[in-house]
Design a protein around this motif. Sequence first.
Motif, PDB file in Angstrom:
ATOM      1  N   LEU A 146      30.173 136.803  20.249  1.00  0.00           N
ATOM      2  CA  LEU A 146      30.352 135.343  20.575  1.00  0.00           C
ATOM      3  C   LEU A 146      31.605 134.849  20.900  1.00  0.00           C
ATOM      4  CD1 LEU A 146      27.979 133.989  17.550  1.00  0.00           C
ATOM      5  CD2 LEU A 146      27.272 134.107  19.917  1.00  0.00           C
ATOM      6  N   GLY A 147      32.555 135.626  21.005  1.00  0.00           N
ATOM      7  CA  GLY A 147      34.100 135.276  21.186  1.00  0.00           C
ATOM      8  C   GLY A 147      34.589 134.453  20.150  1.00  0.00           C
ATOM      9  N   HIS A 148      34.172 134.465  19.075  1.00  0.00           N
ATOM     10  CA  HIS A 148      34.828 133.698  17.942  1.00  0.00           C
ATOM     11  C   HIS A 148      35.903 134.225  17.368  1.00  0.00           C
ATOM     12  CE1 HIS A 148      30.548 131.703  16.976  1.00  0.00           C
ATOM     13  NE2 HIS A 148      31.260 131.309  17.924  1.00  0.00           N
ATOM     14  N   THR A 149      37.156 133.470  16.997  1.00  0.00           N
ATOM     15  CA  THR A 149      38.176 133.998  16.419  1.00  0.00           C
ATOM     16  C   THR A 149      38.161 134.072  15.078  1.00  0.00           C
ATOM     17  OG1 THR A 149      39.311 131.969  16.586  1.00  0.00           O
ATOM     18  CG2 THR A 149      39.790 133.270  18.402  1.00  0.00           C
ATOM     19  N   LYS A 150      37.162 133.052  14.466  1.00  0.00           N
ATOM     20  CA  LYS A 150      37.123 132.873  12.824  1.00  0.00           C
ATOM     21  C   LYS A 150      35.969 133.225  12.527  1.00  0.00           C
ATOM     22  CE  LYS A 150      40.914 129.183  12.473  1.00  0.00           C
ATOM     23  NZ  LYS A 150      40.899 127.764  12.263  1.00  0.00           N
ATOM     24  N   LEU A 151      35.842 133.976  11.290  1.00  0.00           N
ATOM     25  CA  LEU A 151      34.462 134.177  10.850  1.00  0.00           C
ATOM     26  C   LEU A 151      33.612 133.116  10.404  1.00  0.00           C
ATOM     27  CD1 LEU A 151      32.795 136.404   9.771  1.00  0.00           C
ATOM     28  CD2 LEU A 151      33.691 136.430   7.452  1.00  0.00           C
ATOM     29  N   GLU A 152      34.391 131.960  10.056  1.00  0.00           N
ATOM     30  CA  GLU A 152      33.754 130.801   9.527  1.00  0.00           C
ATOM     31  C   GLU A 152      32.925 130.343  10.607  1.00  0.00           C
ATOM     32  OE1 GLU A 152      36.686 131.463   9.012  1.00  0.00           O
ATOM     33  OE2 GLU A 152      37.321 131.245   6.834  1.00  0.00           O
ATOM     34  N   SER A 153      33.362 130.527  12.075  1.00  0.00           N
ATOM     35  CA  SER A 153      32.643 129.778  13.365  1.00  0.00           C
ATOM     36  C   SER A 153      31.478 130.437  13.429  1.00  0.00           C
ATOM     37  CB  SER A 153      33.407 129.936  14.414  1.00  0.00           C
ATOM     38  OG  SER A 153      34.685 129.321  14.286  1.00  0.00           O
ATOM     39  N   THR A 154      31.457 131.951  13.215  1.00  0.00           N
ATOM     40  CA  THR A 154      30.116 132.677  13.249  1.00  0.00           C
ATOM     41  C   THR A 154      29.294 132.286  12.327  1.00  0.00           C
ATOM     42  OG1 THR A 154      31.668 134.306  14.376  1.00  0.00           O
ATOM     43  CG2 THR A 154      29.377 135.038  13.655  1.00  0.00           C
TER      44      THR A 154
END
Length: 208
Positions: free
Chosen positions: A180-188
Amino acid sequence: MESYSGNPIVPVPWNKGRLVGQKAPLKLKEIWAIRIRLQLAGKVRDLALFNLAIDSKLRGCDLVSLRVCDITQGKSIFPRAVVMQRKTHRPVQFEITEQTRQSVASWIEKAHLAADQCLFPSRVAKSPHLSTRQYARIVAAWVGSIGLDDASYGTHTMWRTKATLIYRRTKNLRAVQLLLGHTKLESTVGYLGIEVDDALEIAEQTEI
């Protein structure tokens, strides 16, 4: 002096009677039910749009603004493509499966699209591509065609479906984060709609 004895006017919440928050992802059997209906109906554009929406995991604004050259070179469609996301300004890579490549190729040929054209042109003269509102109506028609409540599903459904299926099969949160190209785990975590504690436990177990 006049006195007011009527009942006070209570404002009605904008979301009364509506389902808000995360939209449900599609199950595998629902994906195939929609896909088969589109195939039988001969809806070439919708089949290409549906398949690419599932594969790409792109937000609606990024999906509808794709150009032919973003996923093709000549008459060949990339097995993988990279798109710059509008919201995050970060590139994201995604796989384009064989069946999606076939459906997109059929659409490009039928619509006689050139490399610099939008992949999903709008029928409205002033717009070069489908609007996100048009896309939302199309998604509502898809889910409604197989008997699902369109209030529970939306464009975020298409955005979340494949990543959710991957997560359910593998429980590999890190892999989904990379896809997903997320930098933060919280976003995922928010994207998948899972609990933070569960996510952290899974991340620890899958850490390399």
